[in-house]
Design a protein around this motif. Structure first.
Motif, mmCIF file in Angstrom:
data_model
loop_
_atom_site.group_PDB
_atom_site.id
_atom_site.type_symbol
_atom_site.label_atom_id
_atom_site.label_comp_id
_atom_site.label_asym_id
_atom_site.label_seq_id
_atom_site.Cartn_x
_atom_site.Cartn_y
_atom_site.Cartn_z
ATOM 1 N N ASN A 126 7.350 0.053 8.026
ATOM 2 C CA ASN A 126 7.439 1.455 7.626
ATOM 3 C C ASN A 126 6.521 1.747 6.439
ATOM 4 O OD1 ASN A 126 8.865 0.505 5.297
ATOM 5 N ND2 ASN A 126 10.758 0.496 6.489
ATOM 6 N N LEU A 127 6.543 2.993 5.993
ATOM 7 C CA LEU A 127 5.666 3.406 4.896
ATOM 8 C C LEU A 127 5.958 2.650 3.612
ATOM 9 C CD1 LEU A 127 5.268 7.288 5.254
ATOM 10 C CD2 LEU A 127 3.450 5.573 5.283
ATOM 11 N N GLN A 128 7.223 2.317 3.367
ATOM 12 C CA GLN A 128 7.568 1.590 2.151
ATOM 13 C C GLN A 128 6.839 0.246 2.100
ATOM 14 O OE1 GLN A 128 11.703 0.633 1.741
ATOM 15 N NE2 GLN A 128 11.453 -0.350 -0.227
ATOM 16 N N ASP A 129 6.791 -0.451 3.239
ATOM 17 C CA ASP A 129 6.091 -1.740 3.296
ATOM 18 C C ASP A 129 4.606 -1.569 2.969
ATOM 19 O OD1 ASP A 129 8.463 -2.980 4.198
ATOM 20 O OD2 ASP A 129 8.012 -2.397 6.253
ATOM 21 N N LEU A 130 4.013 -0.515 3.518
ATOM 22 C CA LEU A 130 2.579 -0.291 3.320
ATOM 23 C C LEU A 130 2.275 0.236 1.922
ATOM 24 C CD1 LEU A 130 1.888 1.066 6.869
ATOM 25 C CD2 LEU A 130 0.969 -1.035 5.910
ATOM 26 N N HIS A 131 3.201 0.984 1.342
ATOM 27 C CA HIS A 131 3.032 1.400 -0.057
ATOM 28 C C HIS A 131 3.044 0.175 -0.978
ATOM 29 C CE1 HIS A 131 2.838 5.630 0.433
ATOM 30 N NE2 HIS A 131 4.074 5.802 0.832
ATOM 31 N N GLN A 132 3.895 -0.778 -0.643
ATOM 32 C CA GLN A 132 3.941 -2.014 -1.427
ATOM 33 C C GLN A 132 2.628 -2.774 -1.309
ATOM 34 O OE1 GLN A 132 5.923 -3.023 -3.612
ATOM 35 N NE2 GLN A 132 5.472 -5.193 -3.865
ATOM 36 N N LEU A 133 2.082 -2.833 -0.084
ATOM 37 C CA LEU A 133 0.780 -3.483 0.123
ATOM 38 C C LEU A 133 -0.307 -2.737 -0.656
ATOM 39 C CD1 LEU A 133 -1.203 -5.413 1.465
ATOM 40 C CD2 LEU A 133 -1.158 -3.960 3.502
ATOM 41 N N ALA A 134 -0.248 -1.404 -0.630
ATOM 42 C CA ALA A 134 -1.240 -0.600 -1.356
ATOM 43 C C ALA A 134 -1.183 -0.881 -2.854
ATOM 44 C CB ALA A 134 -0.986 0.888 -1.089
ATOM 45 N N LYS A 135 0.026 -1.032 -3.377
ATOM 46 C CA LYS A 135 0.187 -1.305 -4.814
ATOM 47 C C LYS A 135 -0.384 -2.673 -5.180
ATOM 48 C CE LYS A 135 3.612 -1.005 -8.516
ATOM 49 N NZ LYS A 135 3.078 -2.156 -9.268
ATOM 50 N N ARG A 136 -0.146 -3.677 -4.323
ATOM 51 C CA ARG A 136 -0.668 -5.020 -4.591
ATOM 52 C C ARG A 136 -2.199 -5.039 -4.513
ATOM 53 N NH1 ARG A 136 2.867 -9.279 -3.567
ATOM 54 N NH2 ARG A 136 1.142 -10.603 -4.294
ATOM 55 N N LEU A 137 -2.761 -4.294 -3.556
ATOM 56 C CA LEU A 137 -4.221 -4.217 -3.439
ATOM 57 C C LEU A 137 -4.835 -3.570 -4.680
ATOM 58 C CD1 LEU A 137 -4.580 -3.087 0.289
ATOM 59 C CD2 LEU A 137 -5.296 -5.287 -0.656
ATOM 60 N N GLU A 138 -4.139 -2.572 -5.219
ATOM 61 C CA GLU A 138 -4.634 -1.906 -6.425
ATOM 62 C C GLU A 138 -4.490 -2.803 -7.648
ATOM 63 O OE1 GLU A 138 -4.049 2.257 -8.980
ATOM 64 O OE2 GLU A 138 -2.959 1.953 -7.103
ATOM 65 N N ASP A 139 -3.335 -3.441 -7.783
ATOM 66 C CA ASP A 139 -3.076 -4.278 -8.958
ATOM 67 C C ASP A 139 -3.976 -5.521 -9.001
ATOM 68 O OD1 ASP A 139 -1.130 -2.498 -9.676
ATOM 69 O OD2 ASP A 139 0.549 -3.725 -8.988
ATOM 70 N N GLU A 140 -4.225 -6.127 -7.843
ATOM 71 C CA GLU A 140 -4.919 -7.416 -7.816
ATOM 72 C C GLU A 140 -6.395 -7.341 -7.412
ATOM 73 O OE1 GLU A 140 -2.634 -10.567 -6.003
ATOM 74 O OE2 GLU A 140 -0.767 -9.428 -6.272
ATOM 75 N N LEU A 141 -6.775 -6.278 -6.688
ATOM 76 C CA LEU A 141 -8.161 -6.190 -6.219
ATOM 77 C C LEU A 141 -8.826 -4.856 -6.550
ATOM 78 C CD1 LEU A 141 -7.640 -7.859 -2.722
ATOM 79 C CD2 LEU A 141 -8.750 -8.892 -4.701
#
Length: 387
Positions: A81-96
């Motif tokens: 769901n969107l929550q899972d992808l928002h979490q992925l988006a946050k990790r991509l922003e924080d780490e990359l």
């Protein structure tokens, strides 16, 4: 189930495809309502901001061959769901430093199996990202290990297996083709032996047509015998092909079910271990609770921004009761679509700072959230002037 994520330059019709603004012939329309969408900003608006920021930060225009906005297709599960992808988006922003500003979950694409006529879904999501380095104003420069990191983050955030490396993937593809050819050969061999066995049986003797001549001697009537053989071969061939198709279909279904069963067992085993750890260790419980609430907060923040984007009237909200009502509606919708318990939102809003923050975001928005303190308004500035 394995996942993968690969970024490429965003296409000109990206939003038209991702947000289903045109009719497509390879989708199942009945499943389209299961799609989920989130947009923080339009691609054209984001590119305009990127160009202005690049000029202000580096003193030069963005290069013509630059790819400041990129798009990734991510393999997902049926329940992603969107929550899972928002979490992925946050990790991509924080780490990359990759900032996602559009997400589209597609659960209506796929194809019908040639043999079984069953619908085979192609679950995936589109992530559209701002590829600008805020420190230089230019596009981000990633190395091979960064792209490998993207695969790790996708697998971790979506609860899936990481995709295998390219060389191994190609090797497995070749091995699969060899195996397929061997299976085809074996099937042809079996068919040949069956036909040969049938020809040698007494049944085929009955197909021979004999007639007596005027002297009483029997002779084979060639034309009628050949006609009988052709008809029989045609029937046998059709029957063999039908059996072969049914066998392949059943084998394929069994294999798919075995794989699914194996994945489900692994998932259940992991969830049992995780549940037992949480129940028996107060520290783990506290860490997991904080981690989950942060995920919900991140999803809520992005959802509020999306709702403000879709509903401009939020900007004119002034009555506190109206704002609380709208906020309640957003939380209920987010809870239903992402299976988030209501207690999670109650826990978040116990903190008065969170309440003030989210109600303020709902009413006033936060135009500078993506660029933090370095964001540049969209308007031309005189040369030489710096903030």
């Amino acid at each position: 189930m394995k996942t993968s994520i690969n970024f490429k330059a965003a296409k000109s019709d990206s939003e038209t495809h991702n947000f289903r603004k045109k009719t497509l012939d390879y989708i199942c329309k009945e499943l389209t309502p299961k799609n989920e969408y989130w947009m923080e900003e339009k691609i054209a608006d984001r590119i305009q901001k990127i160009e202005v920021y690049c000029k202000e930060k580096s003193g030069r225009k963005l290069q013509k061959n630059a790819m400041p906005v990129r798009e990734a297709v991510v393999v997902i599960k049926e329940d992603t769901n969107l929550q899972d992808l928002h979490q992925l988006a946050k990790r991509l922003e924080d780490e990359l430093m990759i900032r996602i500003f559009q997400i589209a979950i597609h659960k209506d694409e796929g194809h019908y199996d040639k043999d079984t006529k069953e619908w085979k879904p192609n679950y995936h999501a589109h992530l559209v990202a701002d590829w600008q380095d805020l420190k230089t104003g230019k596009t981000l420069k990633h190395q091979s290990f960064h792209y490998s990191k993207m695969q790790d983050l996708a697998a971790e955030c979506l609860g899936m297996e990481r995709g295998i490396s390219g060389s191994k993937s190609r090797l497995e593809a070749i091995e699969f083709k060899i195996q397929k050819k061997e299976e085809d050969f074996k099937a042809l061999e079996e068919k040949y032996n069956e036909m040969k066995s049938a020809i040698n049986s007494k049944n085929f003797e009955e197909l021979i047509v004999k007639e007596s001549d005027f002297l009483g001697f029997k002779h084979i009537k060639t034309d009628k015998t050949i006609e009988n053989y052709e008809k029989t071969f045609k029937v046998y061939n059709h029957r063999l092909l039908k059996n072969k198709t049914e066998l392949e279909s059943k084998t394929k279904q069994i294999t798919e079910l075995q794989v699914q069963n194996k994945e489900l067992k692994k998932e259940v085993s992991f969830l049992k271990y995780k549940t037992n750890s949480i129940l028996t260790n107060s520290n783990i419980y506290s860490v997991q609770k904080d981690k989950y609430l942060k995920m919900v907060i991140n999803a809520l923040e992005r959802t509020i921004k999306f709702e403000r984007f879709r509903n401009p009237h939020f900007k004119h909200l002034s009555d506190s009761q109206e704002m609380i009502k709208e906020m309640s509606g957003i939380c209920k919708k987010l809870s239903k679509e992402n299976n988030i318990p209501v207690s999670a939102f109650e826990e978040i809003f116990k903190d008065s700072e969170n309440s003030v923050r989210f109600l303020s975001l709902l009413r006033f928005g936060n135009e500078n959230l993506n660029y933090n303190d370095e964001d540049i308004p969209i308007k031309k500035r005189k040369r030489g002037r710096r903030l």
